[in-house]
Design a protein around this motif. Structure first.
Motif, PDB file in Angstrom:
ATOM      1  N   ALA A  87      -4.087   8.985  -1.686  1.00  0.00           N
ATOM      2  CA  ALA A  87      -4.230   7.972  -0.235  1.00  0.00           C
ATOM      3  C   ALA A  87      -5.017   7.187   0.516  1.00  0.00           C
ATOM      4  N   CYS A  88      -4.686   6.233   1.007  1.00  0.00           N
ATOM      5  CA  CYS A  88      -5.685   5.456   2.192  1.00  0.00           C
ATOM      6  C   CYS A  88      -5.121   6.485   3.134  1.00  0.00           C
ATOM      7  N   LEU A  93       2.972   6.473   1.085  1.00  0.00           N
ATOM      8  CA  LEU A  93       3.025   6.404  -0.224  1.00  0.00           C
ATOM      9  C   LEU A  93       1.877   7.142  -1.647  1.00  0.00           C
ATOM     10  N   ALA A  94       0.561   7.301  -0.886  1.00  0.00           N
ATOM     11  CA  ALA A  94      -0.349   8.086  -2.524  1.00  0.00           C
ATOM     12  C   ALA A  94       0.146   6.586  -3.289  1.00  0.00           C
ATOM     13  N   CYS A  95      -0.460   5.930  -4.024  1.00  0.00           N
ATOM     14  CA  CYS A  95      -0.137   5.196  -4.900  1.00  0.00           C
ATOM     15  C   CYS A  95      -1.338   5.490  -5.535  1.00  0.00           C
ATOM     16  N   LYS A  96      -2.365   6.126  -5.452  1.00  0.00           N
ATOM     17  CA  LYS A  96      -4.055   6.059  -5.864  1.00  0.00           C
ATOM     18  C   LYS A  96      -3.973   7.507  -6.956  1.00  0.00           C
ATOM     19  N   CYS A 274      -1.678  -3.088   3.760  1.00  0.00           N
ATOM     20  CA  CYS A 274      -0.842  -2.757   2.131  1.00  0.00           C
ATOM     21  C   CYS A 274       0.923  -3.735   2.222  1.00  0.00           C
ATOM     22  N   PHE A 276       2.008  -3.343  -0.257  1.00  0.00           N
ATOM     23  CA  PHE A 276       3.527  -1.516  -1.018  1.00  0.00           C
ATOM     24  C   PHE A 276       3.638  -1.009   0.393  1.00  0.00           C
TER      25      PHE A 276
HETATM   26  S1  SF4 Z   1       0.412   2.174  -1.097  1.00  0.00           S
HETATM   27 FE1  SF4 Z   1      -1.324   0.829  -0.576  1.00  0.00          FE
HETATM   28  S2  SF4 Z   1      -1.555   2.337   1.644  1.00  0.00           S
HETATM   29 FE2  SF4 Z   1      -0.225   3.584   0.852  1.00  0.00          FE
HETATM   30  S3  SF4 Z   1      -2.010   4.819  -0.489  1.00  0.00           S
HETATM   31 FE3  SF4 Z   1      -1.538   2.484  -1.742  1.00  0.00          FE
HETATM   32  S4  SF4 Z   1      -2.648   1.329  -1.624  1.00  0.00           S
HETATM   33 FE4  SF4 Z   1      -3.322   2.563  -0.004  1.00  0.00          FE
END
Ligand code: SF4
Length: 395
Positions: A87-88, A93-96, A274, A276
Motif C-alpha cells: 500500500a501507499c 486499502l492496500a490495492c497494490k 487518491c 479510491f
Molecule cells: S487505494 Fe490509493 S492510496 Fe491506497 S494503496 Fe491503493 S493507490 Fe495507494
C-alpha cells in the motif's frame, strides 16, 4: 514552500477518523461483486466484472466482453504470480499487488501487475490470453517508461489495420501482428520505445498512425483530441462516453463522468488525494467524504473550507484547463468520439447489440455544456461563469 500546519491538534483526530472510515468502508468495497474486494484483488478485480458486463475494451474496442478473460483475470494473477499486497503509506486499502512469474520463458520477472487498465489494454484489447506473455508486455512497457494505455491502443489499431489488409507484414518490419500474438506485441513495444522502423511512427500515437495509413482507418482510430481512450468501453455507457469526449486532456478515464465528479476529481488531484479512498463513486466505493476533506483542509490551512467550496475549487481548476484549451483553438468539433461507437454494435457478450445513438449523445452533450454555462456551439465558458469562479483574467 513548506507551510506551517494551522491547527495540529485538530488535524490528528481528523486523519484518524478518515483512516478508520476508509478501513471500515473498505470492507464493503466492491461488495456483492463476484470478483471480490479491491483489497484482495486491486483494480484487477474489475477485469472479470467489466468483461461480464460488456464494458471492457476488447479487440481495439470492437467488443466489450473477452471470451478468454478467465485466463488473465485477478484470480489467475493471485494463483500464478502475486506474492504479497502492499500500500501507499498508511493506506488501509492496500490495492497494490506484487508478484513473480514462476514458469516459462519469462520466469523470475518481478512485477506488480496486472491492474485493470494494463490487463485490459495489453490483454483483452489485443486478444492476448497468455497470462505470462501479457505480464511480460506490461513489465516491458513499464520498464521502458511507456504509457501502457496509449501503447496498447496503438498496437490494437495496427492489429486491426493489418487484419483489414490496410497494411502488410512488410509495413510492420516483418512482424506478424495478429490478434493474441504476445511475442509480436512484445517486439512492437521495444520498437516503439527505441523508435525503430515502424515503431518510430507508432510512437506518435493512434491519431498520427491513422493519418499516415488513411483508407478510412480514422473510424477505428480510438482517441479524443489525440489522446487514446482508457480501457473502459463506452457502447453501453453513455456517461463514460461523455467523459471521454469532454475531458480537457483527451479521453481520460480519471476526469469524472458527470459535472460534479469532474469538479471533484480536479479538486482531489489538486490535493494529491487518491480517489479510491474518496467517495468519488460512493455507490460502489464509499470513502472519505467531501466534508471530511474540507475539514482536513481547514485544519491544515486555517481557511474556512466546506464541501461546496471544495467542489467550487475543483470547478475553477477544470474551467481554467478548459480556457487553456479554448485559447489553443479547441472547439466543439474536438469533443468528438471515433465513429466506431456509433456504427458497429457489439456482436457478442453481456451487452450484445449495444451502440451509442448519435442523436441522443448530441443532446446529452448540449445539456452538459448548458449546465456548465458554456456555449454549446463553441464550448466557451460564459463570461459570467468565469467571473463567478474568479477567472475573470481569462475573459
Ligand atoms: S487505494 Fe490509493 S492510496 Fe491506497 S494503496 Fe491503493 S493507490 Fe495507494
Amino acid at each position: 514552500m513548506r507551510q506551517k500546519i494551522n491547527n495540529k491538534s485538530a488535524l490528528l483526530p481528523l486523519i484518524l477518523s478518515g483512516q478508520a472510515l476508509v478501513r471500515e468502508t473498505s470492507k464493503g468495497l466492491l461488495g456483492g461483486l463476484k470478483t471480490g474486494l479491491l483489497r484482495d484483488y486491486g483494480t484487477a478485480a474489475s477485469l472479470q466484472k467489466l468483461s461480464d458486463d460488456g464494458l471492457m475494451a476488447v479487440k481495439n474496442y470492437r467488443e466489450g466482453t473477452f471470451a478468454e478473460i478467465e485466463k488473465i483475470n485477478a484470480k489467475v494473477a493471485r494463483e500464478k504470480a502475486w506474492v504479497r499486497d502492499f500500500a501507499c503509506y498508511c493506506c488501509p486499502l492496500a490495492c497494490k499487488k506484487s508478484g513473480v512469474i514462476k514458469e516459462g520463458p519469462y520466469k523470475t520477472i518481478v512485477h506488480d501487475g496486472p491492474e485493470y487498465e494494463t490487463g485490459t489494454i495489453f490483454g483483452a484489447n489485443l486478444m492476448i490470453s497468455d497470462f505470462n506473455g501479457m505480464m511480460k508486455a506490461i513489465y516491458d512497457g513499464d520498464d521502458l517508461g511507456m504509457d501502457i494505455i496509449s501503447a496498447g491502443n496503438v498496437i490494437g489499431f495496427l492489429m486491426e489495420a493489418y487484419e483489414k489488409d490496410l497494411i502488410t507484414k512488410s509495413n510492420l518490419d516483418g512482424l506478424d501482428l495478429t490478434w493474441g500474438n504476445a511475442d509480436a506485441v512484445i517486439k512492437m513495444i521495444h520498437k516503439i520505445a527505441y523508435r525503430e522502423g515502424v515503431g518510430d511512427l507508432a510512437a506518435q500515437g493512434v491519431k498520427a498512425v491513422s493519418k499516415k495509413i488513411g483508407q478510412g482507418s480514422k473510424a477505428f482510430a480510438i482517441h479524443v483530441k489525440g489522446m487514446e481512450l482508457a480501457a473502459y468501453n463506452i457502447y453501453a455507457n453513455p456517461p463514460r462516453a461523455l467523459c471521454y469526449a469532454v475531458a480537457n486532456r483527451g479521453a481520460c478515464h480519471l476526469s469524472g463522468d458527470n459535472i460534479e465528479n469532474q469538479n471533484l476529481m480536479a479538486a482531489l488531484d489538486s490535493l494529491g488525494f487518491c480517489f479510491f479512498a474518496s467517495d468519488f463513486n460512493a455507490r460502489i466505493m464509499p470513502g472519505v467524504s467531501k466534508s471530511l476533506m474540507a475539514e482536513l483542509l481547514t485544519a491544515i490551512t486555517g481557511l474556512d473550507w466546506d464541501s461546496d467550496r471544495f467542489l467550487e475549487a475543483g470547478e475553477r481548476v477544470f474551467t481554467l484547463e478548459k480556457m487553456f484549451n479554448f485559447r489553443e483553438g479547441f472547439r466543439r468539433e474536438d469533443d468528438r468520439l471515433p465513429d466506431r461507437f456509433f456504427a458497429e454494435p457489439f456482436t457478442t457478450g453481456g451487452e450484445k447489440g449495444a451502440l451509442l445513438d448519435r442523436e441522443e449523445f448530441t443532446t446529452m452533450m448540449d445539456e452538459y455544456y448548458t449546465e456548465r454555462r458554456w456555449d454549446p456551439e463553441t464550448t466557451r465558458p460564459s463570461d459570467e461563469k468565469l467571473e463567478m469562479l474568479g477567472l475573470g483574467f481569462t475573459v
